[in-house]
Scaffold this motif. Structure first.
Motif, PDB file in Angstrom:
ATOM      1  N   MET A   1       0.825  -1.206   0.000  1.00 22.90           N
ATOM      2  CA  MET A   1       0.000   0.000   0.000  1.00 22.90           C
ATOM      3  C   MET A   1       0.863   1.261   0.000  1.00 22.90           C
ATOM      4  O   MET A   1       1.999   1.259   0.472  1.00 22.90           O
ATOM      5  CB  MET A   1      -0.899   0.028   1.253  1.00 22.90           C
ATOM      6  N   ALA A   2       0.291   2.340  -0.528  1.00 24.42           N
ATOM      7  CA  ALA A   2       0.919   3.649  -0.443  1.00 24.42           C
ATOM      8  C   ALA A   2       0.465   4.340   0.837  1.00 24.42           C
ATOM      9  O   ALA A   2      -0.588   4.022   1.394  1.00 24.42           O
ATOM     10  CB  ALA A   2       0.551   4.493  -1.654  1.00 24.42           C
ATOM     11  N   VAL A   3       1.261   5.294   1.294  1.00 25.77           N
ATOM     12  CA  VAL A   3       0.975   6.029   2.533  1.00 25.77           C
ATOM     13  C   VAL A   3       1.114   7.523   2.266  1.00 25.77           C
ATOM     14  O   VAL A   3       2.071   7.958   1.604  1.00 25.77           O
ATOM     15  CB  VAL A   3       1.928   5.614   3.672  1.00 25.77           C
ATOM     16  N   GLY A   4       0.172   8.300   2.794  1.00 24.39           N
ATOM     17  CA  GLY A   4       0.245   9.750   2.685  1.00 24.39           C
ATOM     18  C   GLY A   4       0.032  10.421   4.025  1.00 24.39           C
ATOM     19  O   GLY A   4      -0.735   9.937   4.855  1.00 24.39           O
ATOM     20  N   VAL A   5       0.735  11.531   4.233  1.00 20.94           N
ATOM     21  CA  VAL A   5       0.606  12.337   5.454  1.00 20.94           C
ATOM     22  C   VAL A   5       0.441  13.790   5.019  1.00 20.94           C
ATOM     23  O   VAL A   5       1.348  14.361   4.398  1.00 20.94           O
ATOM     24  CB  VAL A   5       1.829  12.194   6.376  1.00 20.94           C
ATOM     25  N   VAL A   6      -0.693  14.386   5.354  1.00 21.34           N
ATOM     26  CA  VAL A   6      -1.032  15.744   4.917  1.00 21.34           C
ATOM     27  C   VAL A   6      -1.433  16.573   6.123  1.00 21.34           C
ATOM     28  O   VAL A   6      -2.235  16.128   6.959  1.00 21.34           O
ATOM     29  CB  VAL A   6      -2.184  15.711   3.893  1.00 21.34           C
ATOM     30  N   THR A   7      -0.904  17.796   6.220  1.00 22.92           N
ATOM     31  CA  THR A   7      -1.259  18.683   7.329  1.00 22.92           C
ATOM     32  C   THR A   7      -1.054  20.121   6.905  1.00 22.92           C
ATOM     33  O   THR A   7      -0.371  20.399   5.905  1.00 22.92           O
ATOM     34  CB  THR A   7      -0.398  18.388   8.567  1.00 22.92           C
ATOM     35  N   ASN A   8      -1.643  21.058   7.662  1.00 21.26           N
ATOM     36  CA  ASN A   8      -1.305  22.470   7.463  1.00 21.26           C
ATOM     37  C   ASN A   8      -0.506  23.017   8.640  1.00 21.26           C
ATOM     38  O   ASN A   8      -0.348  24.223   8.790  1.00 21.26           O
ATOM     39  CB  ASN A   8      -2.546  23.323   7.195  1.00 21.26           C
ATOM     40  N   SER A   9       0.019  22.114   9.453  1.00 19.64           N
ATOM     41  CA  SER A   9       1.016  22.488  10.460  1.00 19.64           C
ATOM     42  C   SER A   9       2.400  22.205   9.889  1.00 19.64           C
ATOM     43  O   SER A   9       2.556  21.760   8.751  1.00 19.64           O
ATOM     44  CB  SER A   9       0.819  21.685  11.748  1.00 19.64           C
TER      45      SER A   9
ATOM     46  N   TYR B   1      12.051  10.130   6.873  1.00 15.09           N
ATOM     47  CA  TYR B   1      12.905   9.588   5.821  1.00 15.09           C
ATOM     48  C   TYR B   1      13.037   8.071   5.952  1.00 15.09           C
ATOM     49  O   TYR B   1      13.078   7.348   4.948  1.00 15.09           O
ATOM     50  CB  TYR B   1      14.280  10.245   5.863  1.00 15.09           C
ATOM     51  N   ALA B   2      13.064   7.569   7.179  1.00 13.12           N
ATOM     52  CA  ALA B   2      13.186   6.126   7.385  1.00 13.12           C
ATOM     53  C   ALA B   2      11.936   5.384   6.910  1.00 13.12           C
ATOM     54  O   ALA B   2      12.026   4.309   6.304  1.00 13.12           O
ATOM     55  CB  ALA B   2      13.442   5.831   8.863  1.00 13.12           C
ATOM     56  N   VAL B   3      10.767   5.958   7.160  1.00 10.66           N
ATOM     57  CA  VAL B   3       9.510   5.298   6.768  1.00 10.66           C
ATOM     58  C   VAL B   3       9.169   5.578   5.308  1.00 10.66           C
ATOM     59  O   VAL B   3       8.624   4.725   4.613  1.00 10.66           O
ATOM     60  CB  VAL B   3       8.364   5.750   7.700  1.00 10.66           C
ATOM     61  N   LYS B   4       9.474   6.782   4.853  1.00 11.65           N
ATOM     62  CA  LYS B   4       9.231   7.216   3.473  1.00 11.65           C
ATOM     63  C   LYS B   4       7.770   7.077   3.041  1.00 11.65           C
ATOM     64  O   LYS B   4       7.442   6.345   2.083  1.00 11.65           O
ATOM     65  CB  LYS B   4      10.134   6.474   2.494  1.00 11.65           C
ATOM     66  N   PRO B   5       6.849   7.782   3.690  1.00 10.03           N
ATOM     67  CA  PRO B   5       5.497   7.870   3.128  1.00 10.03           C
ATOM     68  C   PRO B   5       5.573   8.401   1.700  1.00 10.03           C
ATOM     69  O   PRO B   5       6.424   9.231   1.379  1.00 10.03           O
ATOM     70  CB  PRO B   5       4.788   8.863   4.057  1.00 10.03           C
ATOM     71  N   ASP B   6       4.677   7.944   0.853  1.00 13.03           N
ATOM     72  CA  ASP B   6       4.726   8.326  -0.555  1.00 13.03           C
ATOM     73  C   ASP B   6       4.376   9.793  -0.755  1.00 13.03           C
ATOM     74  O   ASP B   6       4.885  10.435  -1.683  1.00 13.03           O
ATOM     75  CB  ASP B   6       3.777   7.441  -1.354  1.00 13.03           C
ATOM     76  N   VAL B   7       3.502  10.321   0.087  1.00 13.72           N
ATOM     77  CA  VAL B   7       3.113  11.728   0.038  1.00 13.72           C
ATOM     78  C   VAL B   7       3.344  12.334   1.414  1.00 13.72           C
ATOM     79  O   VAL B   7       2.839  11.825   2.424  1.00 13.72           O
ATOM     80  CB  VAL B   7       1.640  11.905  -0.367  1.00 13.72           C
ATOM     81  N   ILE B   8       4.116  13.416   1.458  1.00 13.33           N
ATOM     82  CA  ILE B   8       4.394  14.136   2.699  1.00 13.33           C
ATOM     83  C   ILE B   8       4.149  15.610   2.406  1.00 13.33           C
ATOM     84  O   ILE B   8       4.850  16.204   1.581  1.00 13.33           O
ATOM     85  CB  ILE B   8       5.851  13.940   3.162  1.00 13.33           C
ATOM     86  N   MET B   9       3.162  16.215   3.067  1.00 10.94           N
ATOM     87  CA  MET B   9       2.854  17.608   2.767  1.00 10.94           C
ATOM     88  C   MET B   9       2.531  18.388   4.039  1.00 10.94           C
ATOM     89  O   MET B   9       1.732  17.941   4.867  1.00 10.94           O
ATOM     90  CB  MET B   9       1.665  17.702   1.799  1.00 10.94           C
ATOM     91  N   GLY B  10       3.154  19.559   4.177  1.00 11.43           N
ATOM     92  CA  GLY B  10       2.906  20.460   5.286  1.00 11.43           C
ATOM     93  C   GLY B  10       3.871  21.627   5.235  1.00 11.43           C
ATOM     94  O   GLY B  10       4.407  21.970   4.180  1.00 11.43           O
ATOM     95  N   GLY B  11       4.110  22.243   6.383  1.00  9.73           N
ATOM     96  CA  GLY B  11       5.128  23.272   6.495  1.00  9.73           C
ATOM     97  C   GLY B  11       6.360  22.703   7.184  1.00  9.73           C
ATOM     98  O   GLY B  11       6.536  21.490   7.298  1.00  9.73           O
TER      99      GLY B  11
END
Length: 580
Positions: free
Chosen positions: A228-236, A264-274
């Motif tokens: 599976m792919a993993v994504g992490v999205v936030t506005n923090s 970096y160790a886990v490498k979610p496919d999408v990483i977005m925030g500040g």
């Protein structure tokens, strides 16, 4: 460092009838552990005994035999007045386990439930929305502002309202009734309770923040066991507590540099925030790192496309990138109120920041192509941050923004019935709607303008834009929203159009916080004596239960009242992540 989570960790009986300092077992009593997930097993023994003076069994057998590997005994761990028995990276098949640790005449006992997950897998995708600090009042005010109200009924429902299942979720940690965002989010992403400021660890006696007993996160399980792919999205900032809970293992949530390394160790496919400064080598101007590692370069080398603006994000997605590192601000991304109305915060410095809705659209567009499905966590972080600053309008605008992001997910899920969508706060704030402020009411004080009960006439906010945000909130009749926790402060009853509120500032003694006189100069400004400790400069969290709504395969398990750790269990069961 705060007191570690010891009292809740073990049930201790003195066989000699006297009181004694207990040995402590991690995971703690009543822990629910996903079958095959990895956890650090640790027992701490007071007074630094030798290995010959202690015994640890699991279901009546030596711990090493049940865990399948030798344990490591350390006398006087780190020179402290305790000894420790360790096994890092343990795992167990499903079943009930009774762990006993004996030291002289004292015995500590904990019980674990290692749960299996049924096959076949029920959900292809899981989307977890976290409205950080989102209260019932946030949802109610968002519905009033974005949908309208007439004669006691709303003119529409929020996307998060119109879901098949609902539950009350309790949020307390092991060490305190009122939790913080780290410990609360950690419960969702690991299924374990822990203590304030902790991410992916139990709070033991270890001196170094990264050495405490670890528990595997759902993102790590997904990456280790599935395609599976993993994504992490936030506005923090991406390193902040809630997004970090997907990857981090630290006793101190402020370990931002280490948390970048954990991403970096886990490498979610999408990483977005500040939070870009913690990715930059200390040689780079503006960096907050203490070493020369350049994690932007490292992510690029690992195949990630870097996006620093909405335009770059959309170009990367339309270009078919499979891995995206989006860093849109040096700090937190600005919230919906400033992006749309006030144009304050860091808008002038970062004019092309995406909001949570736009990030969610981009993330789903990228992740949906994975044939094995995806796990996506989306946080609207500043609902909480604006409530800390007693800035309810900004907090509610970000609730509307979260709801619009939920609609994006629901539109994606459509009729396919393979996507579990969960919307839940990590904790609450003491926030309530008590009426409306009406400028036409007689009197010179803010409280004169307050209408309650039959005088709480509906607000007259400006017309809605295409996304459901009022285009004018500084109107003659406004919601009266109050907080139950605050420092010495002043309330104007009006939105802060010139920037996020600063409720209190340091007084002459440099320790006690006093009301920010900037808020005390308006004609209706009401000076309020605080009810928090004198060193507080903003509002605090509440222990109130929060409302979870959900839909899709597995959502039917959400009903009644559940602990926050139950969210992890439902997600892992829907994805069938159990098994050795």
């Amino acid at each position: 460092m705060r007191a570690s989570c010891l009292l809740a960790a073990a049930l201790t009986t003195s066989l000699m009838g006297g009181s004694a300092i207990a040995q402590t077992i991690y995971p703690i009593d009543r822990a629910e552990i996903l079958e095959g997930s990895r956890f650090d097993f640790k027992v701490e023994f007071p007074n630094a005994p030798t290995s010959a003076d202690v015994s640890v069994t699991i279901n009546g057998k030596p711990a090493a035999e049940v865990l399948g590997r030798p344990t490591n005994f350390i006398q006087s761990e780190e020179g402290q007045k305790h000894s420790a028995l360790w096994l890092r990276g343990a795992s167990l098949p499903a079943g009930r386990y009774v762990v006993e640790a004996t030291q002289g005449g004292n015995k500590a006992v904990v019980n674990w439930d290692v749960f299996a997950t049924a096959q076949p897998r029920r959900a292809k995708n899981v989307i977890l929305f976290i409205g950080d600090g989102m209260t019932v009042a946030n949802r109610t005010a968002a519905r009033i502002l974005s949908k309208g109200w007439k004669e006691g009924k709303y003119d529409g429902e929020l996307a998060m309202d119109d879901m098949s299942n609902m539950a009350l979720i309790s949020t307390s940690g092991t060490d305190s009734i009122v939790t913080d965002s780290a410990n609360a989010a950690h419960a969702y992403t690991t299924g374990h309770k822990s203590c304030v400021n902790a991410l992916g660890v139990y709070c033991a006696k270890n001196a170094l923040t990264l050495d405490h007993p670890k528990v595997e996160t759902i993102a790590e399980v997904v990456k280790r066991k599935t395609g599976m792919a993993v994504g992490v999205v936030t506005n923090s900032e991406i390193e902040d507590a809630t997004p970090a809970s997907m990857v981090a293992h630290t006793r101190r949530r402020s370990d931002f540099n280490d948390i970048v390394e954990m991403f970096y160790a886990v490498k979610p496919d999408v990483i977005m925030g500040g939070g870009s400064p913690n990715f930059l080598s200390k040689m780079t101007p503006g960096s907050k790192r203490t070493d020369e590692q350049d994690f932007i370069a490292k992510f690029k080398e690992a195949g990630y496309t870097l996006a620093t603006s909405k335009t770059e994000m959309n170009a990367a997605v339309s270009g078919g990138t499979k891995k995206l590192l989006g860093l849109y601000n040096t700090g937190n991304i600005d919230g919906a109120f400033d992006l749309r109305l006030a144009k304050k915060g860091t808008i002038s410095k970062f004019p092309d920041q995406p909001d949570v809705v736009e990030q969610t659209k981009a993330a789903i567009e990228m992740l949906k192509g994975n044939p094995e499905g995806f796990l996506l966590m989306v946080e609207s972080a500043r609902i909480d941050k604006y409530s800390h600053s007693l800035d309810w309008e900004r907090s509610v605008f970000d609730t509307i923004m979260l709801d619009n992001a939920v609609k994006v997910a629901k539109d994606f899920a459509g009729e396919r019935n393979d996507t579990l969508i969960i919307v839940v706060p990590d904790h609450s704030h003491p926030m309530s709607i008590i009426g409306t402020y009406d400028d036409s009411r007689p009197g010179q004080l803010l409280r004169d303008k307050l209408g309650v009960y039959n005088e709480s006439l509906p607000p007259n906010y400006g017309p809605l834009d295409a996304e459901g945000y009022p285009t004018d909130v500084n109107t003659s009749r406004r919601l009266a929203v109050v907080y139950g926790s605050y420092p010495d402060t002043c309330d104007t009853g009006r939105p802060a159009m010139d920037g996020e509120r600063v409720p209190a500032v340091k007084g002459p003694d440099g320790k006690t916080n006093i009301a920010n006189e900037k808020d005390c100069s308006g004609p209706l400004a009401a000076r309020k004596t605080g009810n928090l400790p004198f060193d507080a400069n903003s509002g605090v969290h509440a222990a109130d239960d929060v409302i979870l709504t959900a839909m899709g395969p597995g959502a039917e398990k959400f009903r009644g009242h559940k602990p926050n750790t139950f969210v992890f269990r439902v997600m892992t069961e829907a994805l069938a992540l159990g098994g050795q």
